[in-house]
Design a protein around this motif. Sequence first.
Motif, PDB file in Angstrom:
ATOM      1  N   ILE A 177     -22.743  35.140 -26.669  1.00 62.87           N
ATOM      2  CA  ILE A 177     -23.810  35.783 -27.430  1.00 62.87           C
ATOM      3  C   ILE A 177     -23.371  36.036 -28.875  1.00 62.87           C
ATOM      4  O   ILE A 177     -22.251  36.497 -29.126  1.00 62.87           O
ATOM      5  CB  ILE A 177     -24.208  37.133 -26.788  1.00 62.87           C
ATOM      6  CG1 ILE A 177     -24.550  36.951 -25.308  1.00 62.87           C
ATOM      7  CG2 ILE A 177     -25.358  37.770 -27.546  1.00 62.87           C
ATOM      8  CD1 ILE A 177     -25.774  36.129 -25.045  1.00 62.87           C
ATOM      9  N   ILE A 178     -24.267  35.747 -29.829  1.00 63.50           N
ATOM     10  CA  ILE A 178     -24.045  36.135 -31.218  1.00 63.50           C
ATOM     11  C   ILE A 178     -24.312  37.635 -31.329  1.00 63.50           C
ATOM     12  O   ILE A 178     -25.428  38.094 -31.080  1.00 63.50           O
ATOM     13  CB  ILE A 178     -24.979  35.372 -32.183  1.00 63.50           C
ATOM     14  CG1 ILE A 178     -24.752  33.857 -32.099  1.00 63.50           C
ATOM     15  CG2 ILE A 178     -24.784  35.861 -33.615  1.00 63.50           C
ATOM     16  CD1 ILE A 178     -23.443  33.391 -32.679  1.00 63.50           C
ATOM     17  N   VAL A 179     -23.281  38.395 -31.643  1.00 64.42           N
ATOM     18  CA  VAL A 179     -23.429  39.849 -31.770  1.00 64.42           C
ATOM     19  C   VAL A 179     -23.853  40.216 -33.191  1.00 64.42           C
ATOM     20  O   VAL A 179     -24.725  41.063 -33.388  1.00 64.42           O
ATOM     21  CB  VAL A 179     -22.107  40.565 -31.419  1.00 64.42           C
ATOM     22  CG1 VAL A 179     -22.218  42.068 -31.660  1.00 64.42           C
ATOM     23  CG2 VAL A 179     -21.735  40.287 -29.975  1.00 64.42           C
ATOM     24  N   GLU A 180     -23.226  39.553 -34.169  1.00 60.56           N
ATOM     25  CA  GLU A 180     -23.543  39.869 -35.566  1.00 60.56           C
ATOM     26  C   GLU A 180     -23.150  38.694 -36.472  1.00 60.56           C
ATOM     27  O   GLU A 180     -21.966  38.388 -36.599  1.00 60.56           O
ATOM     28  CB  GLU A 180     -22.796  41.128 -36.004  1.00 60.56           C
ATOM     29  CG  GLU A 180     -23.094  41.551 -37.424  1.00 60.56           C
ATOM     30  CD  GLU A 180     -22.304  42.776 -37.845  1.00 60.56           C
ATOM     31  OE1 GLU A 180     -22.335  43.102 -39.050  1.00 60.56           O
ATOM     32  OE2 GLU A 180     -21.656  43.402 -36.978  1.00 60.56           O
ATOM     33  N   ALA A 215     -28.520  37.682 -34.377  1.00 59.37           N
ATOM     34  CA  ALA A 215     -27.955  38.511 -33.316  1.00 59.37           C
ATOM     35  C   ALA A 215     -28.838  38.409 -32.077  1.00 59.37           C
ATOM     36  O   ALA A 215     -30.061  38.473 -32.166  1.00 59.37           O
ATOM     37  CB  ALA A 215     -27.845  39.957 -33.780  1.00 59.37           C
ATOM     38  N   GLY A 216     -28.205  38.224 -30.928  1.00 63.99           N
ATOM     39  CA  GLY A 216     -28.944  38.082 -29.683  1.00 63.99           C
ATOM     40  C   GLY A 216     -29.099  36.649 -29.224  1.00 63.99           C
ATOM     41  O   GLY A 216     -29.439  36.404 -28.055  1.00 63.99           O
ATOM     42  N   ILE A 218     -17.294  30.089 -37.866  1.00 65.49           N
ATOM     43  CA  ILE A 218     -18.736  30.171 -38.088  1.00 65.49           C
ATOM     44  C   ILE A 218     -19.139  31.453 -38.812  1.00 65.49           C
ATOM     45  O   ILE A 218     -20.294  31.585 -39.223  1.00 65.49           O
ATOM     46  CB  ILE A 218     -19.518  30.042 -36.770  1.00 65.49           C
ATOM     47  CG1 ILE A 218     -19.294  31.263 -35.866  1.00 65.49           C
ATOM     48  CG2 ILE A 218     -19.132  28.762 -36.042  1.00 65.49           C
ATOM     49  CD1 ILE A 218     -20.222  31.298 -34.662  1.00 65.49           C
ATOM     50  N   GLY A 219     -18.223  32.426 -38.938  1.00 67.28           N
ATOM     51  CA  GLY A 219     -18.562  33.652 -39.655  1.00 67.28           C
ATOM     52  C   GLY A 219     -19.520  34.541 -38.892  1.00 67.28           C
ATOM     53  O   GLY A 219     -20.567  34.927 -39.411  1.00 67.28           O
ATOM     54  N   ALA A 220     -19.170  34.841 -37.646  1.00 64.21           N
ATOM     55  CA  ALA A 220     -20.026  35.714 -36.837  1.00 64.21           C
ATOM     56  C   ALA A 220     -19.187  36.403 -35.777  1.00 64.21           C
ATOM     57  O   ALA A 220     -18.184  35.858 -35.320  1.00 64.21           O
ATOM     58  CB  ALA A 220     -21.150  34.923 -36.168  1.00 64.21           C
ATOM     59  N   MET A 221     -19.606  37.601 -35.397  1.00 65.10           N
ATOM     60  CA  MET A 221     -18.995  38.274 -34.261  1.00 65.10           C
ATOM     61  C   MET A 221     -19.691  37.769 -33.009  1.00 65.10           C
ATOM     62  O   MET A 221     -20.920  37.790 -32.926  1.00 65.10           O
ATOM     63  CB  MET A 221     -19.161  39.791 -34.378  1.00 65.10           C
ATOM     64  CG  MET A 221     -18.450  40.580 -33.285  1.00 65.10           C
ATOM     65  SD  MET A 221     -18.854  42.354 -33.345  1.00 65.10           S
ATOM     66  CE  MET A 221     -18.282  42.763 -35.002  1.00 65.10           C
ATOM     67  N   ILE A 222     -18.911  37.263 -32.047  1.00 70.95           N
ATOM     68  CA  ILE A 222     -19.484  36.745 -30.811  1.00 70.95           C
ATOM     69  C   ILE A 222     -18.823  37.430 -29.623  1.00 70.95           C
ATOM     70  O   ILE A 222     -17.711  37.933 -29.720  1.00 70.95           O
ATOM     71  CB  ILE A 222     -19.330  35.217 -30.697  1.00 70.95           C
ATOM     72  CG1 ILE A 222     -17.857  34.803 -30.755  1.00 70.95           C
ATOM     73  CG2 ILE A 222     -20.119  34.510 -31.785  1.00 70.95           C
ATOM     74  CD1 ILE A 222     -17.626  33.324 -30.557  1.00 70.95           C
TER      75      ILE A 222
END
Length: 546
Positions: A109-112, A126-127, A97-101
């Motif tokens: 949680i989606i971190v970035e 984020a959040g 998905i291309g996100a830091m979780i």
Amino acid sequence: MFSYFKKRYVVPVLAGSFLFVGVSFQQDFFEIAKQLEIFTTMFKTVNQNYVDEVNPGEMMDKAIKSMLADLDPYTNYFNEQDVVRFKINSSGEYTGIGAMISRKEGRLIIVEPYKNFPADKAGLKAGDEIVQIGDVNLVDFKEDAGTLLRGAKNTKVDIKYKRQGKLLSAQIVLDEVDVKAVPFYSMLSDKTTGYIVLSQFNAKASSEVKEALLKLKTDGATKIVLDLRGNPGGLLHEAVNICNLFVPQNEIIVTTKSKNEKHNNTYKTQKAPIDLDIPLAVLVDGKSASASEIVAGALQDLDRAVIVGARSFGKGLVQRPLDLSYGTQVKVTISRYYTPSGRCIQALDYSHKDKNGKATRTEAKNYNAFKTKKGRTVYDGGGIQPDIEMEEAKQSSIAAALVKGDGIFNFATEYYYKNPNLGTKIPTVTDQDFTNFKAFLKKENFQLDTETEVALKNTLAVAKKEKIDESIATEYQQLLAALQRTEEKALDKNKEEIKNLLLDEIIKRYQYREGLYQYYTTSNPEITKASSILNNTVEYNKILKN
């Protein structure tokens, strides 16, 4: 006569040494075989005789992981599921998905979200808390939920997520995610200094740094700032290759030493450099580790760069993954890193632990001195001590607790939705914002959980077990209140540091990480200091004794 004694004296000594090694090997082998037999017999006996049904796989998994945990944090066992789940593709490419979780206390949680990748395109911020993936409700899902967000390219994944109390839906289309080792580079405002951010040492790290270096030189860069802050490390040979851009061929960059001779290696530069003379500054902080420390330490020991910031993390242990039977794997610490001058990078000694079971750290008074190539004195003690140390680069314990507990992160989330129209404008974190932040912490009943507070809470837990908690309740509450007042003062004392952390997180919400790096080029004190040194030839040469 000489020949006679050579045969009568030396040969028996050699034979004796082989005998000693042979006996030692046999003793080690016997001890290992003995302990294995004891363990096998015990494991079989317990499984066959325990009053309830047990899961042999789970028991063995816990036994192995507990055993390795007593060595160091980096020696780990991976069962079949772990190997599939956590195998890292060091090329920096994967489908997802291309996100830091992150998953904390059962919440995903989606971190970035990374700009223009699937999560971002689906509108995730984020959040956001993902609560359902496909038909799987994450409340009841105990496995690694991240595996549900991976799959073949163009796979469509329906999710439900919470944002500011509202339940929303989205569809994410999985795609290839190319994680850049160099996420940002540009010219600084003086128009002569190039700035390169290196965030990790994957298989493309040196090629991306090289590409950025050549482009910046074409744009007029006559000096370079290489930013390794927050870089946790990665591939050893990429660290050597990056040093090779700035130092001659056949130069020793790092050595590894072990009790096992086959793990003793010397790593030298293999290629012709790109630029031996361009003035160079390297930024490090307490989160720069492993390969980052190899680069910073080698360039410091070779008097090739001025190191700016705060002492690096001190991760100088080398791991190697080794395949075991039935698709399992163990990652073993096999050796230690040493810089060209002979300094050991490792900070904590896991072979010597204190009474609480924590690895010991060498005190500053016991640091050993080493000499750089030109005779400058540098010290070990774990990590790389910068030539120019800056207080701004160090993180206070109160700030570390705020970051670890997501106090900074959660406030930035609330700030973002209260101020939706900032766009590309750089916000200003005011004193009123700081006051609002402290009020936010109280409203959320945020627990700072500093080391002292954790120790105090542990004391209460033990008191409850011993059923003496009621008798010390008054004193405990008084001590806790005093500690919390001290923490309140610590917040005010470190106000500027905390405001900067808040600003960094807030900028990322509006302008992604690229916007944060762009902001750094004009406003970050470490970059400003590095640029100042590079633009002062006398000071730069004085530091490096050129």
